[in-house]
Design an enzyme around this catalytic site. Structure first.
Site, PDB file in Angstrom:
ATOM      1  N   ASP A  22     -12.399  -6.395  -3.598  1.00 14.56           N
ATOM      2  CA  ASP A  22     -11.175  -5.660  -3.911  1.00 14.56           C
ATOM      3  C   ASP A  22     -10.262  -6.563  -4.731  1.00 14.56           C
ATOM      4  O   ASP A  22     -10.033  -7.714  -4.368  1.00 14.56           O
ATOM      5  CB  ASP A  22     -10.464  -5.220  -2.625  1.00 14.56           C
ATOM      6  CG  ASP A  22      -9.701  -3.913  -2.825  1.00 14.56           C
ATOM      7  OD1 ASP A  22      -8.999  -3.797  -3.853  1.00 14.56           O
ATOM      8  OD2 ASP A  22      -9.809  -3.026  -1.977  1.00 14.56           O
TER       9      ASP A  22
ATOM     10  N   CYS B 226      -3.009  -1.139  -5.197  1.00 17.19           N
ATOM     11  CA  CYS B 226      -4.044  -0.110  -5.116  1.00 17.19           C
ATOM     12  C   CYS B 226      -3.710   1.126  -5.935  1.00 17.19           C
ATOM     13  O   CYS B 226      -4.535   2.033  -6.062  1.00 17.19           O
ATOM     14  CB  CYS B 226      -4.301   0.261  -3.659  1.00 17.19           C
ATOM     15  SG  CYS B 226      -5.194  -1.031  -2.768  1.00 17.19           S
TER      16      CYS B 226
ATOM     17  N   ASP C 183     -10.930  -4.337   4.324  1.00 12.58           N
ATOM     18  CA  ASP C 183     -12.163  -3.553   4.311  1.00 12.58           C
ATOM     19  C   ASP C 183     -13.160  -4.030   5.368  1.00 12.58           C
ATOM     20  O   ASP C 183     -13.904  -3.230   5.937  1.00 12.58           O
ATOM     21  CB  ASP C 183     -12.817  -3.618   2.933  1.00 12.58           C
ATOM     22  CG  ASP C 183     -12.069  -2.809   1.885  1.00 12.58           C
ATOM     23  OD1 ASP C 183     -11.283  -1.932   2.270  1.00 12.58           O
ATOM     24  OD2 ASP C 183     -12.270  -3.062   0.690  1.00 12.58           O
TER      25      ASP C 183
END
Length: 353
Positions: free
Chosen positions: A73, A22, A96
């Site tokens: 993602d 990330c 998520d």
């Protein structure tokens, strides 16, 4: 430094990308500019959650009892072991859905690989690692899309379901709510150390255990009336995601530095300069909305803005729900879950105390 992969003549996965996990995210300030002209979602009455409040996933109401949660993602390698990379990326994508209070039902793979650089066996292991996490979550990888790309990229598009009344957004926190964090912090610090060959076997094992632990408590947490808001802590660091809650809810967030849970050894690594470029970009993007103690050291600031990959759930709940929230976390093996602060009326910003 050791990892669970055998030594080969093939290039390290992390050497093929300019950033990992990330930490690859576009900086929050730049992202806000890019999304500034997106069409308003409110013209679609069944779109319960769109892009307006930086929530973790989109939510579309199907009927009175079901809402569809959709997210995607993907990122570049955070570790060199192909199977581990796949597991981390899949766990991160599924998070998520859990952060919105939903249960995943299906995933699609997103694959971009330098076909002429990486052995096909390694690429297959990445996909296998991701699929293994989906099996753990009880869902299929039902398809996907692949391209030949310069840097290795892997992730998932995931769909989930929840009752519309159990969707937990990051904008619904209330004055007096307590903030609880579900996982230890420091993944970005560890990934920086790994890339510099400075992360030992125990550190790698701790990082892998955290980043491959599914945030399944989100489903039970959303069922608690006292849980008002949830998000997961990922690329913008603890301060960035706490600020999203504060701004979305129009509240002031106080975070107690001494109460934060850390992954083992990360403070020492931060003091040695093992920080990511994303940490600095995060601070530039939102530092004007953060109040830090005057005497805070550089390592602590870097830890607070450290980009997390597959990080923990950040929960805003009523004080009388704290025990139940911690019980849910602990019953599912999240031993580092802890109270880290509270929310109050006031300027929507974050104070570190």
């Amino acid at each position: 430094m050791t990892q669970s992969s055998a030594i080969t003549d093939t290039p390290r996965l992390t050497s093929l990308s300019h950033g990992g996990g990330c930490g690859c995210k576009i900086a929050p300030g730049v992202l806000s500019e890019l999304l500034a002209n997106m069409p308003a979602g409110h013209i679609y009455p069944n779109l319960l959650v769109g892009t307006e409040t930086s929530d973790d996933a989109a939510v579309y109401k199907l009927n009175a009892d079901q809402a569809l949660i959709a997210t995607t993602d993907f990122f570049m390698p955070i570790v060199d072991n192909p199977y581990d990379f796949g597991r981390i990326a899949a766990t991160n994508a599924l998070s998520d859905i859990y952060a919105m209070g939903g249960s995943p039902i299906m995933a699609l793979a997103i694959v971009g690989m330098p076909i002429n650089v990486l052995p096909k066996e390694d690429i297959a292991r990445i996909l296998e690692g991701g699929a293994s996490v989906c099996v753990e979550a009880g869902i299929p990888v039902a398809g996907g899309h692949s391209i030949d790309s310069v840097e290795p990229i892997y992730g998932l598009a995931v769909m989930g379901l929840a009752h519309p009344d159990r969707i937990r957004r990051n904008m619904d926190a209330r004055p007096g709510d307590v903030l609880i964090l579900g996982k230890g912090l420091g993944v970005g610090i560890m990934s920086a150390a790994l890339k510099k060959n400075c992360l030992d076997e125990a550190g790698y094992a701790a990082m892998l255990a955290s980043t491959t632990k599914l945030n399944t408590p989100g489903v039970a947490l959303a069922a608690l009336p006292g849980v008002h808001a949830m998000t997961d802590v990922t690329g913008f660091g603890l301060l960035g995601h706490a600020l999203e809650v504060a701004r979305g809810s129009n509240l002031n967030a106080a975070i107690r530095l001494n109460d934060l849970p850390w992954l083992p050894g990360v403070r020492a690594l931060a003091e040695q300069g093992m920080v990511t470029g994303a940490s600095g970009r995060n601070w530039v993007a939102y530092g004007q909305s953060i109040d830090l103690p005057a005497a805070i050291d550089d390592a602590s600031q870097a830890l607070l803005t450290d980009p997390q990959t597959s990080g923990g759930l950040l929960v805003a709940c009523a004080p009388d729900a704290v025990a139940a929230v911690l019980d849910i976390f602990r019953s599912e093996g999240f031993d580092q879950a802890t109270v880290i602060g509270e929310l109050s009326s006031g300027e929507p910003k974050v104070r570190v105390i």
